[in-house]
Design a protein around this motif. Structure first.
Motif, mmCIF file in Angstrom:
data_model
loop_
_atom_site.group_PDB
_atom_site.id
_atom_site.type_symbol
_atom_site.label_atom_id
_atom_site.label_comp_id
_atom_site.label_asym_id
_atom_site.label_seq_id
_atom_site.Cartn_x
_atom_site.Cartn_y
_atom_site.Cartn_z
ATOM 1 N N CYS A 90 -6.192 -39.221 -30.831
ATOM 2 C CA CYS A 90 -4.804 -38.948 -30.436
ATOM 3 C C CYS A 90 -4.047 -40.238 -30.218
ATOM 4 C CB CYS A 90 -4.756 -38.097 -29.167
ATOM 5 S SG CYS A 90 -5.216 -36.393 -29.438
ATOM 6 N N HIS A 91 -4.666 -41.177 -29.566
ATOM 7 C CA HIS A 91 -4.016 -42.461 -29.292
ATOM 8 C C HIS A 91 -3.796 -43.221 -30.594
ATOM 9 C CE1 HIS A 91 -2.865 -46.128 -27.304
ATOM 10 N NE2 HIS A 91 -3.789 -46.778 -27.988
ATOM 11 N N ASP A 92 -4.813 -43.260 -31.438
ATOM 12 C CA ASP A 92 -4.749 -43.992 -32.702
ATOM 13 C C ASP A 92 -3.754 -43.342 -33.655
ATOM 14 O OD1 ASP A 92 -5.769 -46.215 -34.203
ATOM 15 O OD2 ASP A 92 -6.771 -44.766 -35.508
ATOM 16 N N GLY A 93 -3.634 -42.012 -33.583
ATOM 17 C CA GLY A 93 -2.741 -41.295 -34.479
ATOM 18 C C GLY A 93 -1.347 -41.094 -33.923
ATOM 19 N N GLY A 94 -1.074 -41.637 -32.723
ATOM 20 C CA GLY A 94 0.248 -41.526 -32.135
ATOM 21 C C GLY A 94 0.494 -40.250 -31.373
ATOM 22 N N GLY A 95 -0.545 -39.454 -31.155
ATOM 23 C CA GLY A 95 -0.397 -38.195 -30.426
ATOM 24 C C GLY A 95 -0.497 -38.407 -28.936
ATOM 25 N N SER A 96 -0.623 -37.306 -28.229
ATOM 26 C CA SER A 96 -0.761 -37.342 -26.780
ATOM 27 C C SER A 96 -2.166 -37.752 -26.391
ATOM 28 C CB SER A 96 -0.457 -35.947 -26.219
ATOM 29 O OG SER A 96 -0.828 -35.880 -24.871
ATOM 30 N N SER A 153 -10.848 -50.326 -33.025
ATOM 31 C CA SER A 153 -9.406 -50.485 -33.241
ATOM 32 C C SER A 153 -8.817 -51.504 -32.284
ATOM 33 C CB SER A 153 -8.696 -49.138 -33.034
ATOM 34 O OG SER A 153 -8.768 -48.751 -31.686
ATOM 35 N N GLY A 154 -7.533 -51.680 -32.384
ATOM 36 C CA GLY A 154 -6.813 -52.580 -31.487
ATOM 37 C C GLY A 154 -7.211 -54.028 -31.676
ATOM 38 N N ALA A 198 -15.691 -48.059 -24.569
ATOM 39 C CA ALA A 198 -15.868 -49.435 -25.040
ATOM 40 C C ALA A 198 -16.256 -49.455 -26.517
ATOM 41 C CB ALA A 198 -16.930 -50.148 -24.201
ATOM 42 N N ALA A 199 -17.160 -48.580 -26.906
ATOM 43 C CA ALA A 199 -17.573 -48.521 -28.314
ATOM 44 C C ALA A 199 -16.394 -48.134 -29.205
ATOM 45 C CB ALA A 199 -18.720 -47.529 -28.488
ATOM 46 N N LEU A 200 -15.600 -47.165 -28.758
ATOM 47 C CA LEU A 200 -14.448 -46.744 -29.555
ATOM 48 C C LEU A 200 -13.379 -47.826 -29.627
ATOM 49 C CD1 LEU A 200 -14.253 -43.040 -28.392
ATOM 50 C CD2 LEU A 200 -14.796 -43.855 -30.700
#
Length: 92
Positions: free
Chosen positions: A76-82, A25-26, A19-21
């Protein structure tokens, strides 16, 4: 019974980190500082409660492992990775 309580606390800690993260973003990229601060404070409270079951050193280790795992997923999610974790990164 203590085992299920430990599992519940670990899940709550992970949920609070996520939740904090998400507040960074998003759709929630403009989350207020007090929201993120409240999540982090809750993680501290849950970590203290966890230490009553498994001891302070193991609790700190578990909280840090959850933190690292959540941050890796976030990056990873923010950078488009796995979004998958690296092998051997669980608390199993």
């Amino acid at each position: 019974m203590a085992e299920s309580e430990v599992a519940r606390l670990l899940k709550q800690i992970e949920t609070a980190y996520e939740a904090a993260l998400r507040g960074l973003s998003g759709l929630a990229c403009y989350a207020r500082h007090d929201f993120i601060n409240a999540r982090m404070q809750r993680i501290g409270e849950l970590g203290h409660e966890l230490s009553l079951y498994i001891g302070p050193e193991q609790a700190m280790t578990a909280v840090l492992e959850i933190h690292d795992r959540c941050v890796r997923r976030y990056l990873c999610h923010d950078g488009g990775g796995s979004e998958s974790d690296e092998p051997g990164d669980g608390l199993d």
